[in-house]
Design a protein around this motif. Structure first.
Motif, short mmCIF file in Angstrom:
data_model
loop_
_atom_site.label_atom_id
_atom_site.label_comp_id
_atom_site.label_asym_id
_atom_site.label_seq_id
_atom_site.Cartn_x
_atom_site.Cartn_y
_atom_site.Cartn_z
N THR A 124 3.49 19.81 -1.52
CA THR A 124 2.49 20.40 -2.39
C THR A 124 2.34 19.69 -3.73
O THR A 124 1.36 19.93 -4.44
CB THR A 124 2.84 21.88 -2.65
N GLU A 125 3.29 18.82 -4.07
CA GLU A 125 3.15 18.04 -5.30
C GLU A 125 3.99 16.78 -5.20
O GLU A 125 5.11 16.81 -4.70
CB GLU A 125 3.59 18.86 -6.52
N VAL A 126 3.43 15.67 -5.70
CA VAL A 126 4.14 14.39 -5.67
C VAL A 126 4.08 13.73 -7.04
O VAL A 126 3.26 14.09 -7.89
CB VAL A 126 3.53 13.44 -4.62
N ASP A 127 4.95 12.76 -7.24
CA ASP A 127 4.96 11.94 -8.45
C ASP A 127 4.71 10.49 -8.03
O ASP A 127 5.50 9.91 -7.29
CB ASP A 127 6.31 12.07 -9.16
N LEU A 128 3.61 9.92 -8.50
CA LEU A 128 3.25 8.54 -8.15
C LEU A 128 3.77 7.52 -9.15
O LEU A 128 3.68 6.32 -8.90
CB LEU A 128 1.73 8.40 -8.07
N HIS A 129 4.30 7.97 -10.29
CA HIS A 129 4.69 7.05 -11.36
C HIS A 129 5.73 6.05 -10.85
O HIS A 129 6.78 6.43 -10.34
CB HIS A 129 5.26 7.83 -12.54
N LYS A 130 5.41 4.77 -10.98
CA LYS A 130 6.25 3.66 -10.52
C LYS A 130 6.47 3.69 -9.02
O LYS A 130 7.45 3.13 -8.51
CB LYS A 130 7.57 3.64 -11.29
N GLY A 131 5.55 4.32 -8.31
CA GLY A 131 5.51 4.18 -6.86
C GLY A 131 4.56 3.04 -6.54
O GLY A 131 4.57 2.02 -7.23
N ASP A 132 3.71 3.21 -5.53
CA ASP A 132 2.71 2.18 -5.27
C ASP A 132 1.67 2.72 -4.30
O ASP A 132 1.87 3.74 -3.64
CB ASP A 132 3.35 0.92 -4.69
N VAL A 133 0.52 2.06 -4.24
CA VAL A 133 -0.44 2.20 -3.15
C VAL A 133 -0.51 0.83 -2.51
O VAL A 133 -0.50 -0.19 -3.19
CB VAL A 133 -1.82 2.68 -3.62
N SER A 134 -0.56 0.80 -1.19
CA SER A 134 -0.33 -0.46 -0.50
C SER A 134 -1.19 -0.60 0.74
O SER A 134 -1.37 0.36 1.50
CB SER A 134 1.15 -0.56 -0.12
N VAL A 135 -1.71 -1.80 0.94
CA VAL A 135 -2.27 -2.18 2.23
C VAL A 135 -1.11 -2.62 3.11
O VAL A 135 -0.24 -3.37 2.65
CB VAL A 135 -3.28 -3.35 2.07
N VAL A 136 -1.06 -2.12 4.34
CA VAL A 136 0.10 -2.37 5.18
C VAL A 136 -0.29 -2.80 6.58
O VAL A 136 -1.40 -2.54 7.05
CB VAL A 136 1.01 -1.12 5.27
N ASN A 137 0.63 -3.46 7.25
CA ASN A 137 0.41 -3.84 8.65
C ASN A 137 0.29 -2.60 9.52
O ASN A 137 -0.59 -2.51 10.37
CB ASN A 137 1.58 -4.70 9.15
N PHE A 138 1.22 -1.68 9.33
CA PHE A 138 1.20 -0.41 10.04
C PHE A 138 1.44 0.68 9.01
O PHE A 138 2.37 0.58 8.21
CB PHE A 138 2.27 -0.36 11.13
#
Length: 206
Positions: A133-147
């Motif tokens: 229901t809630e996440v923290d994106l700080h210093k995570g990433d969004v990524s294009v991936v093979n799978f």
């Protein structure tokens, strides 16, 4: 996912990437050493972290050189009725961007994933469904991936066979120590978040 060449307004050009790193309200299957369960990222899970100005890079396969970033304004994230929408302005002169563009145009890469921490979750009474229901994106990433990696784990969850392999490699004393740490057994909610157990297992296997 889509890549589009655009005029940058200064006589040059930029490559605009758009896509979804996560789709909310869409169940997917997960498996850990306790068994199988269903996971759902609920709508609104990104609201607080986006409002707080999370610093998030845009990368390929969750690593390597940062191609865009929220901090610099070259990456923009927003939650809509579909999920976590990604819009990134990429440098067309970068060889990494050229490689990504080639892979996407060929159809070799066509999925996304993202890395984050779970800050709020709910489990069904029978422990067969986990609602994030809630996440923290700080210093995570969004990524294009093979799978597409599962969005809740970004590679952190270990399947039962992985745990078995690590346990079998441990000396008897360390295996006993690990099993002792599981007594009393953790709640299913805690056990299902295996990022902690992954770190413990890796530490024990050293």
């Amino acid at each position: 996912m889509e890549l589009r060449a655009l005029d940058d307004g200064t006589g040059g050009s930029t490559v605009r990437f758009t896509g979804y790193a996560s789709v909310t309200e869409s169940p997917y299957e997960m498996s850990d050493y306790l068994g199988d369960y269903t996971e759902v990222i609920r709508r609104g899970a990104f609201a607080r972290t986006l409002a707080a100005g999370a610093d998030v890079p845009f990368v390929v396969n969750h690593g390597g050189l940062t191609l865009a970033r929220t901090k610099s304004g070259t990456l923009r994230l927003a939650e809509d009725s579909t999920g976590l929408h990604v819009e990134a302005d990429l440098d067309p002169s970068s060889p990494h961007v050229q490689a990504l563009r080639s892979a996407m145009e060929r159809g070799d890469v066509d999925e996304m994933s993202f890395g984050f921490r779970v800050t709020s979750q709910e489990w069904s009474p029978d422990w067969t469904q986990r609602d994030i229901t809630e996440v923290d994106l700080h210093k995570g990433d969004v990524s294009v991936v093979n799978f597409g990696a599962n969005p809740a784990t970004a590679g952190a969850i270990m399947r039962s066979r992985d745990v078995d392999e690590i346990l079998q490699s441990l000396p008897v004393e360390r295996m006993r120590d690990f099993l002792a740490r599981l007594e009393p057994a953790p709640s299913p909610a805690a056990a299902a978040d295996l990022s902690l157990y992954s770190a413990r297992l890796r530490a024990l296997s050293l």
